[in-house]
Design a protein around this motif. Structure first.
Motif, short mmCIF file in Angstrom:
data_model
loop_
_atom_site.label_atom_id
_atom_site.label_comp_id
_atom_site.label_asym_id
_atom_site.label_seq_id
_atom_site.Cartn_x
_atom_site.Cartn_y
_atom_site.Cartn_z
N ASP A 1 26.47 102.81 43.66
CA ASP A 1 25.66 103.24 44.81
C ASP A 1 26.02 102.49 46.09
OD1 ASP A 1 24.36 105.13 43.29
OD2 ASP A 1 22.52 103.96 43.06
N ALA A 2 26.68 101.35 45.94
CA ALA A 2 27.14 100.59 47.09
C ALA A 2 28.59 100.94 47.43
CB ALA A 2 27.02 99.09 46.82
N GLY A 3 29.21 101.82 46.64
CA GLY A 3 30.61 102.20 46.85
C GLY A 3 31.57 101.10 46.50
N LYS A 4 31.19 100.25 45.55
CA LYS A 4 32.01 99.09 45.19
C LYS A 4 32.07 98.93 43.68
CE LYS A 4 30.63 96.62 49.35
NZ LYS A 4 30.05 95.43 49.91
N GLN A 5 32.95 98.03 43.26
CA GLN A 5 33.04 97.58 41.88
C GLN A 5 33.00 96.05 41.89
OE1 GLN A 5 33.27 99.43 39.02
NE2 GLN A 5 32.99 101.23 40.33
N PRO A 6 32.42 95.42 40.88
CA PRO A 6 32.50 93.96 40.84
C PRO A 6 33.94 93.52 40.59
CG PRO A 6 31.44 94.81 38.85
CD PRO A 6 31.69 95.99 39.76
#
Length: 137
Positions: free
Chosen positions: A42-47
């Motif tokens: 939902d943040a458009g990211k991956q850890p």
């Protein structure tokens, strides 16, 4: 410099609103695979997954700062380090600061937090207990 502990919900808000903010998960492969990961979709990211200690010896990853750089991270990024309970991630954030990553923060209580009265993690404090998005790998 000292590393600031940031509550998980505040980290989630920063990750969603700041393009320079990155979550760096410093747990082991086994933890990523069997316990789960923060779901940053939902943040458009991956850890970014970089172990602080290498399994099975649990020796500190001597190339940790190099791995941060190889992952494309720079001193301009705001790096939020997370582990199971906040101890390894604090050490990783301190090492990152020493390597020139000045915007290094620790996710308070980590992914699972401390154990509850029955010895189970993930219910008292931390990313999972806060009801933040996560998934099994």
């Amino acid at each position: 410099m000292s590393v600031e502990d940031v509550p998980p919900r505040n980290v989630w808000d920063v990750l969603r609103n700041d393009g320079e903010a990155v979550l760096v998960d410093v747990r082991t492969d086994a933890e990523w695979n069997f316990v789960g990961l923060a779901d940053l979709g939902d943040a458009g990211k991956q850890p970014v997954l970089i172990p602080w200690q290498v399994y099975p010896s649990m020796q500190v990853n001597g190339a940790f700062a190099d791995h941060l750089r190889k992952a494309g991270l720079t001193p301009l990024n705001k790096l939020y380090f997370i582990c199971r309970s906040g101890a390894r991630s604090l050490a990783a954030a301190q090492a990152a600061q020493a390597a020139g990553f000045t915007h290094a923060f620790n996710v308070a209580d980590g992914f699972e937090g401390p154990p509850d009265a029955d010895g189970h993690r993930g219910t008292v404090a931390g990313w999972k207990a806060e009801g933040l998005p996560w998934r099994q790998r």
